[in-house]
Design a protein around this motif. Structure first.
Motif, PDB file in Angstrom:
ATOM      1  N   UNK A  29       0.842  -1.193   0.000  1.00  0.00           N
ATOM      2  CA  UNK A  29       0.000   0.000   0.000  1.00  0.00           C
ATOM      3  C   UNK A  29       0.877   1.243   0.000  1.00  0.00           C
ATOM      4  N   UNK A  30       0.268   2.377  -0.351  1.00  0.00           N
ATOM      5  CA  UNK A  30       0.973   3.661  -0.396  1.00  0.00           C
ATOM      6  C   UNK A  30       0.125   4.727   0.305  1.00  0.00           C
ATOM      7  N   UNK A  31       0.658   5.291   1.366  1.00  0.00           N
ATOM      8  CA  UNK A  31      -0.060   6.316   2.123  1.00  0.00           C
ATOM      9  C   UNK A  31      -0.373   7.508   1.216  1.00  0.00           C
ATOM     10  N   UNK A  32      -1.604   8.031   1.262  1.00  0.00           N
ATOM     11  CA  UNK A  32      -1.978   9.149   0.378  1.00  0.00           C
ATOM     12  C   UNK A  32      -1.494  10.503   0.882  1.00  0.00           C
ATOM     13  N   UNK A  33      -0.203  10.588   1.169  1.00  0.00           N
ATOM     14  CA  UNK A  33       0.362  11.807   1.729  1.00  0.00           C
ATOM     15  C   UNK A  33       0.269  12.987   0.765  1.00  0.00           C
ATOM     16  N   UNK A  93      -7.934  16.172   2.292  1.00  0.00           N
ATOM     17  CA  UNK A  93      -6.726  15.352   2.299  1.00  0.00           C
ATOM     18  C   UNK A  93      -6.547  14.603   3.619  1.00  0.00           C
ATOM     19  N   UNK A  94      -6.850  15.271   4.728  1.00  0.00           N
ATOM     20  CA  UNK A  94      -6.701  14.626   6.038  1.00  0.00           C
ATOM     21  C   UNK A  94      -7.668  13.453   6.179  1.00  0.00           C
ATOM     22  N   UNK A  95      -8.881  13.635   5.687  1.00  0.00           N
ATOM     23  CA  UNK A  95      -9.862  12.551   5.750  1.00  0.00           C
ATOM     24  C   UNK A  95      -9.441  11.389   4.853  1.00  0.00           C
ATOM     25  N   UNK A  96      -8.871  11.698   3.696  1.00  0.00           N
ATOM     26  CA  UNK A  96      -8.389  10.637   2.807  1.00  0.00           C
ATOM     27  C   UNK A  96      -7.339   9.781   3.512  1.00  0.00           C
ATOM     28  N   UNK A  97      -6.427  10.417   4.229  1.00  0.00           N
ATOM     29  CA  UNK A  97      -5.398   9.685   4.970  1.00  0.00           C
ATOM     30  C   UNK A  97      -6.035   8.837   6.061  1.00  0.00           C
ATOM     31  N   UNK A  98      -7.001   9.395   6.784  1.00  0.00           N
ATOM     32  CA  UNK A  98      -7.664   8.658   7.863  1.00  0.00           C
ATOM     33  C   UNK A  98      -8.396   7.439   7.320  1.00  0.00           C
ATOM     34  N   UNK A 126       5.402   7.335  -0.583  1.00  0.00           N
ATOM     35  CA  UNK A 126       4.755   8.175  -1.595  1.00  0.00           C
ATOM     36  C   UNK A 126       5.738   9.187  -2.167  1.00  0.00           C
ATOM     37  N   UNK A 127       5.574   9.509  -3.431  1.00  0.00           N
ATOM     38  CA  UNK A 127       6.457  10.443  -4.120  1.00  0.00           C
ATOM     39  C   UNK A 127       5.716  11.762  -4.346  1.00  0.00           C
ATOM     40  N   UNK A 128       6.284  12.887  -3.922  1.00  0.00           N
ATOM     41  CA  UNK A 128       5.630  14.175  -4.178  1.00  0.00           C
ATOM     42  C   UNK A 128       5.370  14.378  -5.666  1.00  0.00           C
ATOM     43  N   UNK A 175       2.986  12.891  -7.318  1.00  0.00           N
ATOM     44  CA  UNK A 175       2.274  11.729  -7.862  1.00  0.00           C
ATOM     45  C   UNK A 175       1.054  11.447  -6.975  1.00  0.00           C
ATOM     46  N   UNK A 176       0.002  12.237  -7.116  1.00  0.00           N
ATOM     47  CA  UNK A 176      -1.142  12.124  -6.207  1.00  0.00           C
ATOM     48  C   UNK A 176      -1.889  10.808  -6.310  1.00  0.00           C
ATOM     49  N   UNK A 177      -1.785  10.115  -7.460  1.00  0.00           N
ATOM     50  CA  UNK A 177      -2.507   8.852  -7.638  1.00  0.00           C
ATOM     51  C   UNK A 177      -1.692   7.637  -7.222  1.00  0.00           C
ATOM     52  N   UNK A 178      -0.526   7.847  -6.647  1.00  0.00           N
ATOM     53  CA  UNK A 178       0.311   6.720  -6.243  1.00  0.00           C
ATOM     54  C   UNK A 178      -0.348   5.904  -5.137  1.00  0.00           C
ATOM     55  N   UNK A 179      -1.301   6.498  -4.440  1.00  0.00           N
ATOM     56  CA  UNK A 179      -2.055   5.770  -3.415  1.00  0.00           C
ATOM     57  C   UNK A 179      -2.757   4.549  -3.995  1.00  0.00           C
ATOM     58  N   UNK A 180      -3.075   4.584  -5.283  1.00  0.00           N
ATOM     59  CA  UNK A 180      -3.763   3.458  -5.916  1.00  0.00           C
ATOM     60  C   UNK A 180      -2.724   2.394  -6.291  1.00  0.00           C
ATOM     61  N   UNK A 181      -2.231   1.730  -5.250  1.00  0.00           N
ATOM     62  CA  UNK A 181      -1.095   0.820  -5.389  1.00  0.00           C
ATOM     63  C   UNK A 181      -1.380  -0.346  -6.316  1.00  0.00           C
TER      64      UNK A 181
END
Length: 278
Positions: free
Chosen positions: A21-25, A45-50, A71-73, A75-81
Motif C-alpha cells: 500500500x501507499x499512504x496518500x500523503x 486530504x486529512x480525511x483521505x489519509x484517515x 509516496x512520491x511528491x 504523484x497524487x494517484x500513487x495511493x492506488x497501489x
C-alpha cells in the motif's frame, strides 16, 4: 439487488495475504483522467489519509501483512497501489501507464520491488496498469482492455507468468479498469457487472464462470466491485449494501469501508491494495 444463480453456502477459508500500500500523503485531484475525477470538487486530504489508515489497520487486524511504499511528491494517484504492478508466483510484471500524469509511478513501483530483492522483475513493453487490469484466479489471469491497458500487454503477461491470460473488453467508461467491474472472491470464484463488458467478453465470462455472482448496476455504481477478498472476508465500499447481502448468502463475510475521499480520484478498496503473491 444483485442477481445470480446462488449456490448453496459453503464453509469459507481465510488465507493470509501480503499487500503493498501507499499512504496518500500527496493525494489530491488536480486533473481528470477518468469520469470520477473532478478538479473542481474539493478533496479533504486529512480525511483521505484517515480512511486509508483504517483500511490498512483492518488488513492487519485480519492477520495480513502490509508493506508500504514511500509516496512520491507530485504523484497524487500513487495511493492506488494496485496499478503499480502485478505479482504472480513471486514474479513482478511492472506497470506502464497510459496517461502522462501517472507514468512516473511505474518506475517508482519497479524500484521498490527491486529494492526488496525480488529476483524476476520485468519492465513492460506495452501499456498495462497493473492489477487495475490484471486479476488473478486459480486458473487464469483475467485481463481488461478498452480504456487503459493495451491488449498486446496480455500476450506479454502470458509469456512472463506462464499462465493463460483471458482478454476481456470493457465498454463503460465508468468502469475503465477491470478491477472496477470484476473481483476475484476465491479460487476461480468471481463477481462482476455484466454491462461493463462487451457482448463477446460477457459470453466468455458466462462460459468460464457459470456460478459467478452478477452484480447490479446500483452496487457497481458505488464501486462495490473494487473489493478485496482473502477467501472469507470481502472488504468493499460500505455503500454496496445489496452486494454485501449477496456475499453473506454465499458464506462470505463482507466488511464495508468508507473510502469516499479516495473515490474522488476514481479508486476504492482494491485500487489501494496490491497483492504480492508468493
Amino acid at each position: 439487488m444483485s442477481t445470480a444463480q446462488t449456490p448453496a453456502p459453503r464453509p469459507r477459508t481465510q488465507r493470509p495475504r501480503r499487500y503493498l500500500m501507499c499512504r496518500p500523503a500527496h493525494f489530491e485531484v488536480v486533473y481528470a483522467i477518468n469520469p470520477w475525477m473532478d478538479p473542481d470538487k474539493p478533496v479533504d486530504a486529512a480525511l483521505a489519509v484517515l480512511q486509508w489508515e483504517r483500511l490498512r489497520e483492518l488488513y492487519r487486524d485480519l492477520g495480513h501483512t502490509v508493506d508500504l511504499i514511500d509516496p512520491v511528491p507530485g504523484l497524487p494517484d500513487m495511493v492506488y497501489a494496485a496499478n503499480g504492478a502485478t505479482v504472480v508466483d513471486g514474479r513482478v510484471l511492472g506497470a506502464r501507464f497510459r496517461n502522462a500524469e501517472r507514468f512516473p509511478e511505474g518506475a517508482a513501483y519497479l524500484d521498490w520491488f527491486r529494492s526488496q530483492g525480488f529476483p524476476e522483475v520485468h519492465d513492460p513493453e506495452f501499456v498495462n496498469e497493473g492489477e487495475g487490469d490484471f486479476l488473478v484466479t486459480a486458473s487464469f489471469v483475467l485481463a481488461g482492455y478498452g480504456f487503459r491497458s493495451d491488449q498486446r500487454s496480455h500476450q506479454e503477461a502470458e509469456a512472463f507468468f506462464g499462465r493463460p491470460v483471458i482478454s476481456l473488453e470493457l465498454v463503460d467508461p465508468r468502469y475503465y479498469h477491470l478491477d472496477t467491474a470484476l473481483a476475484v472472491l476465491d479460487g476461480d470464484e468471481i463477481m462482476y457487472h455484466p454491462e461493463a463488458f462487451a457482448p463477446g467478453s460477457r459470453a466468455l465470462l458466462e462460459t468460464l464462470f457459470p456460478e459467478a455472482l452478477k452484480v447490479s448496476a446500483e452496487d457497481a455504481a458505488v464501486f462495490g466491485l473494487n473489493a478485496v477478498s482473502d477467501g472469507l472476508n470481502v472488504v468493499l465500499p460500505e455503500a454496496a449494501e445489496g452486494l454485501a447481502a449477496e456475499l453473506r448468502a454465499r458464506g462470505f463475510r463482507p466488511i464495508g469501508m468508507d473510502l469516499s475521499e479516495l473515490l474522488k480520484g476514481g479508486g476504492s478498496v482494491k485500487c489501494c491494495t496490491l497483492e504480492i503473491r508468493p
